[in-house]
Design an enzyme around this catalytic site. Structure first.
Site, short mmCIF file in Angstrom:
data_model
loop_
_atom_site.label_atom_id
_atom_site.label_comp_id
_atom_site.label_asym_id
_atom_site.label_seq_id
_atom_site.Cartn_x
_atom_site.Cartn_y
_atom_site.Cartn_z
N PHE A 194 -1.33 8.16 -9.39
CA PHE A 194 -1.00 9.58 -9.53
C PHE A 194 -0.06 9.96 -8.40
O PHE A 194 -0.01 9.29 -7.37
CB PHE A 194 -2.27 10.44 -9.46
CG PHE A 194 -3.16 10.28 -10.66
CD1 PHE A 194 -3.12 11.19 -11.71
CD2 PHE A 194 -4.04 9.21 -10.75
CE1 PHE A 194 -3.93 11.04 -12.82
CE2 PHE A 194 -4.86 9.04 -11.86
CZ PHE A 194 -4.80 9.95 -12.90
N GLN A 248 -3.06 13.91 -2.17
CA GLN A 248 -2.97 14.62 -3.45
C GLN A 248 -3.90 15.84 -3.47
O GLN A 248 -3.54 16.90 -4.00
CB GLN A 248 -3.31 13.65 -4.60
CG GLN A 248 -2.32 12.51 -4.73
CD GLN A 248 -2.87 11.32 -5.52
OE1 GLN A 248 -3.95 11.39 -6.11
NE2 GLN A 248 -2.13 10.22 -5.52
N ASN A 304 -0.86 2.16 -3.09
CA ASN A 304 -1.85 1.90 -4.11
C ASN A 304 -2.25 3.21 -4.77
O ASN A 304 -3.21 3.84 -4.37
CB ASN A 304 -3.07 1.22 -3.47
CG ASN A 304 -4.26 1.22 -4.40
OD1 ASN A 304 -4.11 1.42 -5.60
ND2 ASN A 304 -5.44 1.01 -3.86
N CYS A 315 -3.25 9.12 0.73
CA CYS A 315 -3.33 8.73 -0.69
C CYS A 315 -4.02 9.80 -1.54
O CYS A 315 -3.44 10.84 -1.80
CB CYS A 315 -4.00 7.37 -0.82
SG CYS A 315 -3.53 6.51 -2.33
N GLU A 375 -2.63 2.29 7.50
CA GLU A 375 -3.56 1.34 8.12
C GLU A 375 -3.33 -0.09 7.66
O GLU A 375 -3.76 -1.04 8.32
CB GLU A 375 -5.01 1.75 7.83
CG GLU A 375 -5.56 1.32 6.49
CD GLU A 375 -4.97 2.04 5.29
OE1 GLU A 375 -5.08 1.53 4.17
OE2 GLU A 375 -4.37 3.13 5.47
N HIS A 421 -0.33 3.87 2.70
CA HIS A 421 -1.43 3.42 3.56
C HIS A 421 -0.95 2.91 4.91
O HIS A 421 -0.64 1.73 5.06
CB HIS A 421 -2.22 2.31 2.84
CG HIS A 421 -3.10 2.83 1.75
ND1 HIS A 421 -4.43 3.16 1.96
CD2 HIS A 421 -2.85 3.11 0.45
CE1 HIS A 421 -4.95 3.61 0.84
NE2 HIS A 421 -4.01 3.59 -0.10
#
Length: 365
Positions: free
Chosen positions: A302, A261, A299, A257, A345, A343
């Site tokens: 950007f 980036q 989630n 996530c 996990e 994600h």
């Protein structure tokens, strides 16, 4: 019922649009960027996810609170969202292993929340007009005053929030006798990521957001991990410098996530603020290497610039989001480094993406 009389509440968007509802618990006011999550379950994980820091969360599932809370389902030590907006709120709950009600959980975390909002209309509005700053409040008779306060809230673009949620001191997670050691940069890490590493025979040391390569490497880890987190990745210059050093030394590096980036930025690939972001547990991703599809939890507000990533001589786009063709994963061709925007996990698949942790363990070997 604990709350027999409920105060009227207002949701005011930055463009002046107003929605009405009622306070769930106590009176109050909360500011943040308004966004929505489409998950049908998992509200406690959403509320405690550090990636949501500074955001007013709209839940699209019409019923929130019906299964209470359980202390084992925390993604951090406390609620991280700025406020909650929902349709129907359940003060009563039913679940065998619940440890309490959601309303008590919100109260103990001092979170202001409102319900009885037309969330279908609200989500449609955000989809059309984009995520923007907003305020929720029981001060329904002073809209002009709320407008003035809202105008002073900084925009999410350019906002560094990792420092607000990162650990202040390094800490350990897992079994100290484990086979592997991973140094984790905490820019908003979720507990379940650490659990996924620990159950793969990994001992983790978690470092504050502004830690240097010297600090992480002094522990002599087998690999490095950049976590998820809130805010704009661009201001995280220290994390980018750390990622660049790890990449230059060709040490095993994995990012999820916000960490993904940061790795892109360390390679000179830019990021941008999305119109309304991806937040939910049913996002379709295609693994371009295997050709397989994955149902993923996402989630983020950007994203990584796809054109620049594809033009980069040492980067390969490994995963694509099938709804809008945004970059969902990258890997370096000449370095031991890869990352994903989603994600693994959270496992909505439920095991579609767990191979990414195994892939990183293989890279450590």
């Amino acid at each position: 019922m604990k709350y027999t009389t409920r105060k009227k509440a207002v949701l005011l968007l930055a463009d002046g649009t107003i929605f009405y509802g009622k306070a769930i618990g106590k009176e109050g006011t909360a500011f943040g960027e308004v966004c929505f999550n489409t998950g049908m379950t998992g509200y406690q994980e959403i509320f405690t996810d550090p990636s949501y820091f500074g955001q007013l969360m709209v839940t699209t599932n019409p019923h929130i609170g019906n299964y209470g809370v359980n202390e084992t389902e925390m993604e951090s030590d406390s609620i991280k969202i700025a406020g909650l907006i929902c349709k129907n709120f359940s003060y009563n709950y039913s679940r065998v292993d619940a440890s309490g009600s959601l309303v008590d959980f919100l109260d103990s975390n001092n979170l202001f929340a409102i319900s009885d909002v037309d969330t279908r209309a609200l989500v449609s509005y955000i989809r059309e007009n984009g995520a923007m700053n907003a305020v929720i409040s029981t001060v329904v008779d002073n809209i002009e005053g709320l407008k003035k306060q809202l105008a002073e809230i900084p925009q999410m673009e350019g906002l560094e929030l990792a420092s607000k949620v990162s650990t202040k001191q390094p800490y350990f997670f897992g079994d100290e006798n484990a086979t592997y050691k991973i140094a984790t940069l905490d820019i908003g890490v979720k507990k379940n990521i650490l659990r996924n590493f620990a159950k793969r025979d990994v001992y983790i040391k978690v470092f504050p957001y502004n830690s240097t390569f010297e600090e992480l490497s002094s522990w002599n880890p087998d690999g490095y991990f950049l976590s998820n987190g809130p805010g704009d990745p661009e201001p995280l210059v220290e994390a980018q410098a750390l990622a660049k050093t790890i990449i230059d030394k060709n040490l095993p590096l994995f990012g999820i996530c916000l960490g993904h980036q940061v790795i892109a930025l360390a390679n000179g690939v830019s990021t941008y603020k999305m119109h309304n972001g991806h937040r939910g547990i049913n996002h379709p991703v295609k693994n371009l290497v295997t050709g397989k599809g994955e149902i993923t939890s996402q989630n983020h507000g950007f994203a990584v610039n796809r054109e620049e990533a594809e033009a980069h001589s040492d980067l390969e786009v490994t995963h694509l989001h099938l709804n809008d063709d945004t970059v969902a994963g990258i890997a370096m061709k000449s370095k031991n480094c890869f990352s994903v925007q989603y994600h693994p996990e959270a496992s909505p698949g439920p095991h579609d993406s767990s191979y990414l942790f195994d892939q990183f363990i293989q890279n450590l070997k």
